[in-house]
Design an enzyme around this catalytic site. Structure first.
Site, PDB file in Angstrom:
ATOM      1  N   ASN A   9       0.872  -1.053  -0.122  1.00 32.76           N
ATOM      2  CA  ASN A   9      -0.026   0.290   0.164  1.00 32.76           C
ATOM      3  C   ASN A   9       1.073   1.338   0.227  1.00 32.76           C
ATOM      4  O   ASN A   9       1.238   1.630   0.859  1.00 32.76           O
ATOM      5  CB  ASN A   9      -1.289  -0.366   0.682  1.00 32.76           C
ATOM      6  N   TRP A  10       1.455   1.812  -0.963  1.00 31.38           N
ATOM      7  CA  TRP A  10       1.874   2.759  -1.146  1.00 31.38           C
ATOM      8  C   TRP A  10       1.496   4.185  -0.481  1.00 31.38           C
ATOM      9  O   TRP A  10       2.115   5.380  -0.289  1.00 31.38           O
ATOM     10  CB  TRP A  10       1.987   3.336  -2.767  1.00 31.38           C
ATOM     11  N   LYS A  11       0.062   4.838   0.329  1.00 31.92           N
ATOM     12  CA  LYS A  11      -0.310   5.416   0.357  1.00 31.92           C
ATOM     13  C   LYS A  11      -0.383   6.159  -0.687  1.00 31.92           C
ATOM     14  O   LYS A  11      -0.474   6.407  -1.659  1.00 31.92           O
ATOM     15  CB  LYS A  11       0.259   5.441   1.778  1.00 31.92           C
ATOM     16  N   HIS A  94      -9.571   2.062   4.269  1.00 32.19           N
ATOM     17  CA  HIS A  94      -8.390   1.755   5.062  1.00 32.19           C
ATOM     18  C   HIS A  94      -8.766   2.661   6.521  1.00 32.19           C
ATOM     19  O   HIS A  94      -9.075   3.568   6.510  1.00 32.19           O
ATOM     20  CB  HIS A  94      -7.634   2.156   4.368  1.00 32.19           C
ATOM     21  N   GLU A  96      -6.495   4.689   7.618  1.00 30.51           N
ATOM     22  CA  GLU A  96      -6.823   6.280   7.499  1.00 30.51           C
ATOM     23  C   GLU A  96      -7.715   7.022   6.967  1.00 30.51           C
ATOM     24  O   GLU A  96      -8.169   8.147   7.083  1.00 30.51           O
ATOM     25  CB  GLU A  96      -5.082   6.855   6.838  1.00 30.51           C
ATOM     26  N   GLU A 166      -5.688  -4.859  10.409  1.00 27.67           N
ATOM     27  CA  GLU A 166      -4.768  -3.583  10.271  1.00 27.67           C
ATOM     28  C   GLU A 166      -4.808  -2.771  12.505  1.00 27.67           C
ATOM     29  O   GLU A 166      -5.482  -1.988  12.070  1.00 27.67           O
ATOM     30  CB  GLU A 166      -4.371  -3.142   9.219  1.00 27.67           C
ATOM     31  N   GLY A 172       2.751   1.935  11.138  1.00 23.39           N
ATOM     32  CA  GLY A 172       3.381   3.346  10.386  1.00 23.39           C
ATOM     33  C   GLY A 172       4.405   3.294  12.131  1.00 23.39           C
ATOM     34  O   GLY A 172       5.041   4.420  11.805  1.00 23.39           O
ATOM     35  N   SER A 212       3.905  -2.717  10.141  1.00 21.28           N
ATOM     36  CA  SER A 212       4.643  -2.074  10.202  1.00 21.28           C
ATOM     37  C   SER A 212       5.201  -4.033   9.950  1.00 21.28           C
ATOM     38  O   SER A 212       6.560  -4.164  10.562  1.00 21.28           O
ATOM     39  CB  SER A 212       5.236  -2.282  11.978  1.00 21.28           C
ATOM     40  N   GLY A 233       2.579  -0.713   4.309  1.00 19.03           N
ATOM     41  CA  GLY A 233       3.069   0.590   3.919  1.00 19.03           C
ATOM     42  C   GLY A 233       4.495   0.566   3.537  1.00 19.03           C
ATOM     43  O   GLY A 233       4.985   0.490   2.431  1.00 19.03           O
ATOM     44  N   GLY A 234       4.912   1.074   4.574  1.00 17.14           N
ATOM     45  CA  GLY A 234       6.303   1.352   4.374  1.00 17.14           C
ATOM     46  C   GLY A 234       7.716   0.907   4.101  1.00 17.14           C
ATOM     47  O   GLY A 234       7.794   1.184   2.829  1.00 17.14           O
TER      48      GLY A 234
HETATM   49  O1  LIG Z   1      -1.453   0.712   7.158  1.00 13.69           O
HETATM   50  C1  LIG Z   1      -0.317  -0.151   6.293  1.00 13.69           C
HETATM   51  C2  LIG Z   1      -0.462  -0.888   5.097  1.00 13.69           C
HETATM   52  O2  LIG Z   1      -2.041  -0.722   4.917  1.00 13.69           O
HETATM   53  C3  LIG Z   1       0.317  -0.156   7.449  1.00 13.69           C
HETATM   54  O3  LIG Z   1       1.269   1.054   7.184  1.00 13.69           O
HETATM   55  P1  LIG Z   1       2.868   0.549   7.918  1.00 13.69           P
HETATM   56  O4  LIG Z   1       3.495  -1.041   6.889  1.00 13.69           O
HETATM   57  O5  LIG Z   1       3.565   1.199   7.191  1.00 13.69           O
HETATM   58  O6  LIG Z   1       3.441   0.061   9.071  1.00 13.69           O
END
Ligand SMILES: O=C(CO)COP(=O)(O)O
Length: 248
Positions: A9-11, A94, A96, A166, A172, A212, A233-234
């Protein structure tokens, strides 16, 4: 047999040229994997990434969508538009989006129906805050999110849906849920699907862990019995890390 799915997930990251470079860097190195390889990109990258992944085993996902096919919804993007771009998956709900953009269980449910109507596979995100976990609400809260997201979804479509558990406190933050915590929550989610749909369907649905996930913890997470993949994500932004994740 549930095929594991590792989705990046590149956000809100990467420009079109950076995205294309990323695909060029990883495409040969992810070829041999047994897992489904998915990139969830911002809308602006869907077309360039679609072109860049031609002839590879990489699949394309959006990160959100509206539930209507079209209309006066300035700034929104519809499932019809995504489908034509070759989008196979779409993240829905999600945390967020729930936190910053007024996503609710009701809009999540509408989007799930809209995605299925266009044969886009939803990746439905659920999860609790640290406060909710510490007050023992995880199971009730997550169950409620799952029940509402699946309202009105017929049993014969359930296998197309992916759920991503999640925990918000692990996103994050560098704080991963322990693999046992993640497995337990995911086991419970599958039990909810069993209650809703019965014995045949509940074994088919794939449930990922997100929060994470990194090259150094992916193996332990994937070794858990009930976990069918990761939403990352990251670590999915760095080509070498993403290659390591899908070849865990
Ligand atoms: O929100 C996430 C994937 O959708 C997780 O993000 P991180 O892997 O950066 O913690």
């Amino acid at each position: 047999m549930r095929i594991p799915i590792i989705a990046g997930n590149w956000k809100m990251h990467k420009t079109a040229s950076e995205a294309v470079q990323f695909v060029e860097r990883i495409k040969e190195q992810v070829k041999g994997t047994d897992v489904e390889v998915v990139l969830c990109t911002p809308y602006t990258l869907l077309y360039p990434v679609k072109e860049a992944i031609k002839g590879t085993n990489i699949k394309l996902s959006a990160q959100n969508m509206h539930w209507e096919d079209q209309g006066a919804y300035t700034g929104e993007v519809s499932p019809l538009m995504l489908k034509e771009l070759g989008v196979e998956y779409c993240i829905i709900g999600h945390s967020e989006r729930r936190l910053y953009f007024n996503e609710t269980d009701e809009t999540v449910n509408k989007k799930v129906h809209a995605a299925l109507k266009h044969n886009i596979k939803p990746i439905i995100c659920v999860g609790e805050t640290l406060e909710q976990r510490e007050s023992g609400q995880t199971n009730t809260l997550v169950k409620n999110q799952v029940v509402k997201a699946f309202e009105g979804v017929p049993g014969d479509r359930v296998a197309e849906i992916v759920i991503a558990y999640e925990p918000i406190w692990a996103i994050g933050t560098g704080k991963t849920a322990t693999s046992e915590q993640a497995n337990e929550a995911i086991y419970n989610i599958r039990e909810v699907i069993r209650e809703l749909y019965g014995e045949e369907v509940y074994t088919e649905i794939r449930i990922q862990y997100g929060g994470s996930v990194k090259p150094d913890n992916i193996e332990e997470i994937m070794n858990q019995e009930d976990i069918d993949g990761a939403l990352v994500g990251g670590a999915s932004l760095k080509p070498d890390d993403y290659v390591a994740l899908v070849n865990f």
